[in-house]
Design an enzyme around this catalytic site. Sequence first.
Site, mmCIF file in Angstrom:
data_model
loop_
_atom_site.group_PDB
_atom_site.id
_atom_site.type_symbol
_atom_site.label_atom_id
_atom_site.label_comp_id
_atom_site.label_asym_id
_atom_site.label_seq_id
_atom_site.Cartn_x
_atom_site.Cartn_y
_atom_site.Cartn_z
ATOM 1 N N ARG A 85 -33.271 33.503 -33.763
ATOM 2 C CA ARG A 85 -34.396 32.698 -33.286
ATOM 3 C C ARG A 85 -34.045 31.263 -34.020
ATOM 4 N NH1 ARG A 85 -40.648 32.002 -35.119
ATOM 5 N NH2 ARG A 85 -41.252 30.674 -33.660
ATOM 6 N N HIS A 86 -34.287 30.129 -33.403
ATOM 7 C CA HIS A 86 -33.987 28.900 -34.163
ATOM 8 C C HIS A 86 -34.745 28.822 -35.428
ATOM 9 C CE1 HIS A 86 -38.321 27.900 -33.369
ATOM 10 N NE2 HIS A 86 -38.114 28.250 -32.248
#
Length: 463
Positions: A85-86
């Site tokens: 995930r970012h």
Amino acid sequence: MTSTLSKQSILIRTFSLALTGVSFYTVSTSTVNSNIPAIANYFGTKGRYEEVNPHLINDIHSVNKSLLKPGCTDCTAIHVTAIIRHGTRYPTTKNIKRMQRLYDLVLDKALHTDNWLNDIKTNWKMWYTDDMDGKLVEKGRDDHRHLAVRLANLFPSLMSEENLRSKRIRFITSSKHRCVDSVVAFQEGLLSLWRVAEIGLSHTINDELMRFFDECKRFVEDVENNKTALKEVYLFKDSADMKRVELKVADRLQVPYSLITTDLVEAAFFLCSYEFAIKSLNSPWCNLFDETDAQVLEYKNDLKQYWKRGYGHDINRKSSCTLFHDLFSRLDQTAHEFRFGHVSEAVTIQVGHAETLLPLLTLMGFFRDESPLTADNFDMQHSRTFRTSLIAPYAANLVFVLYDCSEGLRLQFLLNEKPLTFPNINHQAPLYSTVRENYRELLHGCNFEKECDLHKPNYNYEL
Ligand SMILES: O=P(O)(O)O[C@H]1[C@H](OP(=O)(O)O)[C@@H](OP(=O)(O)O)[C@H](O)[C@@H](O)[C@H]1OP(=O)(O)O
């Protein structure tokens, strides 16, 4: 502006998840100073990565190589795929607007008798602006830079300078700015580790893989644009548990209860979480909640994730079929190439969203609770496994490691750098053929076109 409490007593929280098919996944969080909000373990998808790996607070580069032992002899890692995930980001515009409304209300109506409330009214300034809209913050770049260094230290033979130069490390990302910026930061982390100035790194944007949810018509129509799909979330917003939190918040702010809504309460909770995640502050907003309140708000976020990205609706998980097949075809390809003596892709880094990771985890059968999460069973869901605070904080990562072992190829799965066994398989790193057998139905079906086409019947795959 930060809370001025001196060192407080050690708070040790241990979440033990007795998971179906998951042998071990425990997080112990030790909070030893007042810089960390007492409710930091309940921020769900707005949580800091360090809360699921508290040892990183003291040493952001520390890795535990002993966790990697696949439980067999003579194993060498031959490929790693990491789906990440970012990193930490600003709030989305929708939530910034809510925060602004809450702040205006506090300035206008709240009576400042308590120090922390006075602190909000006189010192704290609303600094979030609409244009920040979910963009990656500096801490989010650091999340990825540091993760890159740790993964390179865990898998030095694969994440090596030589492999980077010879393009045996591939980078794929969603087109969203926060993901693209994260992948660039990840690459910066690797370059800084090897003290290399410029290699001319690139990445591929692939929304079909990393934002499959946007492209799945059945998901968009049946879930994303269908308010009844999240009915449990709305019902919980009206529940007695939530009303109690609203009353307590109104009381703490000393404003009439009629002015407080669930959205405003949530905005305050988000303010506490964002000030912490972005600026490492234990902000005065955190004083609005005790642990019981935070558990209610955490459940509300988990309900959203469960019904929008998890087991709530079948199409949520099936929308990730393409990503699932992409992963296994790469592993198959690696297995095939390995037999002929050369693996072309040593490492694949794929950056996406919570809404990328959660459907895939769900498709693969992780974190499935016996009873569904609903508005009326909060009380019996305290030990649920579907807990996004533990599963999907910023920079959450699913790492699949393929090993060559004396008995054959083995596959290990790490969630947030900790091993997790595959559902129904009682081995830390089972034979790759066993994993394939476990997912046989999905491997032979799970067709994105069919599942996502509104005019075709969809199929049911159970693990
Ligand atoms: O409640 P917000 O506006 O923050 O929701 C975001 C999503 O964040 P999340 O619910 O996962 O905390 C965001 O996911 P992310 O992994 O990219 O942070 C998602 O992309 C974005 O569209 C927002 O979803 P929304 O509920 O459709 O507004």
